[in-house]
Design a protein around this motif. Sequence first.
Motif, PDB file in Angstrom:
ATOM      1  N   TYR A  22       1.258  -1.192  -0.101  1.00 45.92           N
ATOM      2  CA  TYR A  22      -0.218   0.164   0.356  1.00 45.92           C
ATOM      3  C   TYR A  22       0.824   1.339   0.099  1.00 45.92           C
ATOM      4  CZ  TYR A  22      -4.319  -2.203  -0.087  1.00 45.92           C
ATOM      5  OH  TYR A  22      -4.780  -3.429  -0.280  1.00 45.92           O
ATOM      6  N   ARG A  29       0.529   6.854  -6.737  1.00 47.38           N
ATOM      7  CA  ARG A  29      -0.222   8.069  -7.017  1.00 47.38           C
ATOM      8  C   ARG A  29       0.069   9.637  -6.664  1.00 47.38           C
ATOM      9  NH1 ARG A  29      -3.193   4.861  -3.625  1.00 47.38           N
ATOM     10  NH2 ARG A  29      -2.831   6.456  -2.118  1.00 47.38           N
ATOM     11  N   GLN A 173      -0.594 -10.740   9.354  1.00 46.00           N
ATOM     12  CA  GLN A 173      -0.340 -11.351   8.081  1.00 46.00           C
ATOM     13  C   GLN A 173      -1.924 -10.189   7.518  1.00 46.00           C
ATOM     14  OE1 GLN A 173       1.129 -14.907   8.229  1.00 46.00           O
ATOM     15  NE2 GLN A 173       2.922 -14.710   8.672  1.00 46.00           N
ATOM     16  N   SER A 174      -1.175  -9.755   6.269  1.00 40.09           N
ATOM     17  CA  SER A 174      -2.615  -9.638   5.460  1.00 40.09           C
ATOM     18  C   SER A 174      -3.601  -8.405   5.619  1.00 40.09           C
ATOM     19  CB  SER A 174      -3.738 -10.908   5.257  1.00 40.09           C
ATOM     20  OG  SER A 174      -2.687 -12.548   5.096  1.00 40.09           O
ATOM     21  N   VAL A 175      -3.315  -7.839   7.111  1.00 40.69           N
ATOM     22  CA  VAL A 175      -4.229  -6.702   7.411  1.00 40.69           C
ATOM     23  C   VAL A 175      -3.100  -5.171   7.067  1.00 40.69           C
ATOM     24  CG1 VAL A 175      -3.874  -5.315  10.181  1.00 40.69           C
ATOM     25  CG2 VAL A 175      -5.151  -8.223   9.658  1.00 40.69           C
ATOM     26  N   GLN A 178      -2.987   1.097  10.520  1.00 38.19           N
ATOM     27  CA  GLN A 178      -2.189   2.871   9.256  1.00 38.19           C
ATOM     28  C   GLN A 178      -1.242   2.855  10.321  1.00 38.19           C
ATOM     29  OE1 GLN A 178      -5.429   5.598  10.898  1.00 38.19           O
ATOM     30  NE2 GLN A 178      -3.996   7.605  10.077  1.00 38.19           N
TER      31      GLN A 178
ATOM     32  N   ARG B 229      -9.810  -1.709  -2.130  1.00 42.58           N
ATOM     33  CA  ARG B 229      -9.594  -1.012  -1.355  1.00 42.58           C
ATOM     34  C   ARG B 229      -9.342   0.737  -1.586  1.00 42.58           C
ATOM     35  NH1 ARG B 229      -6.679  -6.192   0.784  1.00 42.58           N
ATOM     36  NH2 ARG B 229      -8.099  -7.151   1.262  1.00 42.58           N
ATOM     37  N   GLY B 231      -9.315   2.277   1.362  1.00 41.12           N
ATOM     38  CA  GLY B 231      -8.609   2.845   2.644  1.00 41.12           C
ATOM     39  C   GLY B 231      -8.631   2.236   3.793  1.00 41.12           C
ATOM     40  N   MET B 232      -8.466   2.033   5.125  1.00 39.42           N
ATOM     41  CA  MET B 232      -8.303   1.277   6.592  1.00 39.42           C
ATOM     42  C   MET B 232      -8.774   1.625   7.582  1.00 39.42           C
ATOM     43  SD  MET B 232      -4.325   2.561   6.821  1.00 39.42           S
ATOM     44  CE  MET B 232      -3.660   4.314   5.652  1.00 39.42           C
ATOM     45  N   VAL B 233      -8.714   1.101   8.426  1.00 38.39           N
ATOM     46  CA  VAL B 233      -9.640   1.096   9.780  1.00 38.39           C
ATOM     47  C   VAL B 233      -8.882   2.389  10.141  1.00 38.39           C
ATOM     48  CG1 VAL B 233      -9.875   0.050  12.255  1.00 38.39           C
ATOM     49  CG2 VAL B 233      -9.996  -0.968  10.364  1.00 38.39           C
ATOM     50  N   LYS B 235      -6.731   4.731  13.047  1.00 37.52           N
ATOM     51  CA  LYS B 235      -5.978   4.394  13.593  1.00 37.52           C
ATOM     52  C   LYS B 235      -6.603   4.609  15.698  1.00 37.52           C
ATOM     53  CE  LYS B 235      -2.975   8.584  13.555  1.00 37.52           C
ATOM     54  NZ  LYS B 235      -1.812   9.576  12.983  1.00 37.52           N
ATOM     55  N   GLN B 238      -9.008   1.607  15.990  1.00 39.25           N
ATOM     56  CA  GLN B 238      -7.632   0.075  15.662  1.00 39.25           C
ATOM     57  C   GLN B 238      -7.543  -0.259  17.127  1.00 39.25           C
ATOM     58  OE1 GLN B 238      -5.858  -1.780  12.949  1.00 39.25           O
ATOM     59  NE2 GLN B 238      -6.122  -3.120  15.151  1.00 39.25           N
ATOM     60  N   ASP B 239      -7.567  -1.254  17.212  1.00 32.09           N
ATOM     61  CA  ASP B 239      -7.539  -1.971  18.445  1.00 32.09           C
ATOM     62  C   ASP B 239      -8.438  -1.891  20.094  1.00 32.09           C
ATOM     63  OD1 ASP B 239      -5.239  -3.131  18.318  1.00 32.09           O
ATOM     64  OD2 ASP B 239      -3.580  -2.140  18.557  1.00 32.09           O
ATOM     65  N   THR B 253      -9.281   5.236   7.073  1.00 33.85           N
ATOM     66  CA  THR B 253      -8.633   6.410   6.868  1.00 33.85           C
ATOM     67  C   THR B 253      -8.389   6.332   4.924  1.00 33.85           C
ATOM     68  OG1 THR B 253      -6.956   7.108   8.490  1.00 33.85           O
ATOM     69  CG2 THR B 253      -6.343   8.126   6.967  1.00 33.85           C
ATOM     70  N   PHE B 255      -6.848   6.321   1.622  1.00 34.04           N
ATOM     71  CA  PHE B 255      -5.419   6.332   1.339  1.00 34.04           C
ATOM     72  C   PHE B 255      -5.550   8.037   0.931  1.00 34.04           C
ATOM     73  CE2 PHE B 255      -5.687   1.485   0.785  1.00 34.04           C
ATOM     74  CZ  PHE B 255      -5.448   1.516   1.910  1.00 34.04           C
ATOM     75  N   ASP B 256      -6.121   8.314   0.166  1.00 32.32           N
ATOM     76  CA  ASP B 256      -6.286   9.944  -0.120  1.00 32.32           C
ATOM     77  C   ASP B 256      -5.404  10.778   0.456  1.00 32.32           C
ATOM     78  OD1 ASP B 256      -8.212  10.258   0.202  1.00 32.32           O
ATOM     79  OD2 ASP B 256      -9.406  10.778  -1.806  1.00 32.32           O
ATOM     80  N   ASN B 274     -10.618  -5.300  11.956  1.00 31.73           N
ATOM     81  CA  ASN B 274      -8.845  -5.320  11.362  1.00 31.73           C
ATOM     82  C   ASN B 274      -8.551  -6.603  11.677  1.00 31.73           C
ATOM     83  OD1 ASN B 274      -7.393  -3.990   8.940  1.00 31.73           O
ATOM     84  ND2 ASN B 274      -6.920  -2.829  10.674  1.00 31.73           N
ATOM     85  N   GLU B 275      -9.454  -8.009  11.883  1.00 37.87           N
ATOM     86  CA  GLU B 275      -9.503  -9.560  11.932  1.00 37.87           C
ATOM     87  C   GLU B 275      -8.734  -9.768  10.424  1.00 37.87           C
ATOM     88  OE1 GLU B 275      -9.863 -11.828  13.863  1.00 37.87           O
ATOM     89  OE2 GLU B 275      -9.205 -13.133  11.713  1.00 37.87           O
ATOM     90  N   ALA B 276      -7.374 -10.229  10.419  1.00 42.91           N
ATOM     91  CA  ALA B 276      -7.259 -10.762   9.082  1.00 42.91           C
ATOM     92  C   ALA B 276      -7.741 -11.686   8.568  1.00 42.91           C
ATOM     93  CB  ALA B 276      -6.019 -11.606   9.603  1.00 42.91           C
ATOM     94  N   TYR B 279     -10.056 -10.247   5.868  1.00 43.58           N
ATOM     95  CA  TYR B 279     -10.337  -9.160   4.538  1.00 43.58           C
ATOM     96  C   TYR B 279     -10.381  -9.986   3.266  1.00 43.58           C
ATOM     97  CZ  TYR B 279      -7.206  -5.173   6.485  1.00 43.58           C
ATOM     98  OH  TYR B 279      -6.787  -4.166   7.097  1.00 43.58           O
TER      99      TYR B 279
END
Lengths: 297, 297
Positions: A22, A29, A173-175, A178, B229, B231-233, B235, B238-239, B253, B255-256, B274-276, B279
């Motif tokens: 990523y 980009r 892995q595979s996660v 941020q 994808r 974006g992501m969870v 921060k 997360q957790d 969040t 990616f842009d 964010n469980e692997a 995905y």
Amino acid sequence: MADIKQVAIVGGTHGNEFSGVYLIRRYQRQPELLQRQSFHAWTLFANPQAFAANKRYLDADLNRQFRRDDLDNPSLSNYEQSRAKVIDSVLGPKGSPHADLVIDLHNTTSNMGPVLILTQAGDFYNQLAAYVKMQMPEAVISCDEDHLSAEEHRLLCTTGRYGVIVEVGPQPQSVIRQDVLEQMHSMTQHILDFADLYNRSELPELPTEVEAFRYLHSIMLPLNEQGERLGMVHKHVQDQDFKAIQPGDPIFTLFDGGEIRYEGDSVVYPSFINEAAYYDNNLAMSLNEKVTLKISS
Amino acid sequence: MADIKQVAIVGGTHGNEFSGVYLIRRYQRQPELLQRQSFHAWTLFANPQAFAANKRYLDADLNRQFRRDDLDNPSLSNYEQSRAKVIDSVLGPKGSPHADLVIDLHNTTSNMGPVLILTQAGDFYNQLAAYVKMQMPEAVISCDEDHLSAEEHRLLCTTGRYGVIVEVGPQPQSVIRQDVLEQMHSMTQHILDFADLYNRSELPELPTEVEAFRYLHSIMLPLNEQGERLGMVHKHVQDQDFKAIQPGDPIFTLFDGGEIRYEGDSVVYPSFINEAAYYDNNLAMSLNEKVTLKISS
């Protein structure tokens, strides 16, 4: 010493380590993030097939295929062995490379934080380590600088004239986490900044030395004669990467309730503790010694 | 209500969730840990083939194959669909089961701690939840009690008359953490103690209610029209499993650089953040509401 003119940033060498994949997509980009005054930087997606399969690799670990002799051996022909030859033709050829600096992006499931791994010795590497540590005090410097010549090294980044690994964890892995992605981005940017300042002889005043952890050897999980695991990493060692292990400290808990203690005769510092990718080989952790890298001015 | 006479403890339903595999091995070596006065308890290794392959499953998720109609359909014939029929013949048959209580052991890569998941409603479950929470205050109670009838439920543990999941994290796939293994062992022991005390009408005085998190629905990662994808969870999420998300809080969040906020109109509590393993389906997290289970005395 010639300048750094070509810099390659490599992601996805292991297909289930997502941060690098990523991060190079972001740099594709936003190419302005790679631009520096004194060199050309570009990205390479090392193992898109493994990423698509959501696996570390298809046939063999790509990051163990870059010995010069193996690259020259056409009978080593599985997917990653073939892909390594292609990557060497792009970044290398090793020994006379196109890329002056290769930055290979990796994740670990271990609690290592952001780690800069140096694969060879030399003033360039030591100055880089000092600069990164100055900009990013939480960074850890890891080195493995005199065990193998570049020719003998199996790592992808050793195809370049200079090669480093940016290794950030913990991340399953595979996660995509941020926080981990941001640490990888920060360290990569500091490396690019360093190379540019180095080229232009505009480095700031660096400290005279920097602490690093030098790889000694790996240790295995306790196994019986059938190769079955008899125990696990001790909970007092879990997540304590780069924290001292003293002779006599417990390092494994056996499933029958017993403990195994560290029997070496000097303090060591573990890394890659309980790394998921190393379970296939029953590796429990790497052990390191603390060393001081001297910085030439 | 009839007594609990047969208790099955199931490990390795997902082949890369190691705690359950190693815990049932321990119970096989130390059967005294399963013995209670009023019932017979035994272990089942649900998917040894997936464990040997170091994968969640070979062909399909085993823990989604236990709808009564699917179990009765011989044309559903891949490895896990076949294995599910065998397991149903051992623990079930669902609807008229051999096992009075099935305890299925799972890990998550999410920071959920030790979680007891209840799949149906009823006094037995609520009293169990209260007892476990009393013995193990750090335990979280999760319920999904009225979305599906047992017949319609796809989970392995619903083969038994009563069925629960012990879900402990965070643990990367294909790793054994001692702390996680100990939490799973503790919760399993408390469940066995409860069933024995329940049978013998010797339960201690339980609280009149217990807090639980009731599953609402899952939400997906932000995707573009090609399914990639974006974006992501976030921060800040997360957790933070089981911590409140308020309407308007950032949850992703991009990616842009942008953010996506939670647009629901009430407070929710996330789990499986964010469980692997999720995905593949681009699931970002589950959302829950906080509920109060009433305990009958």
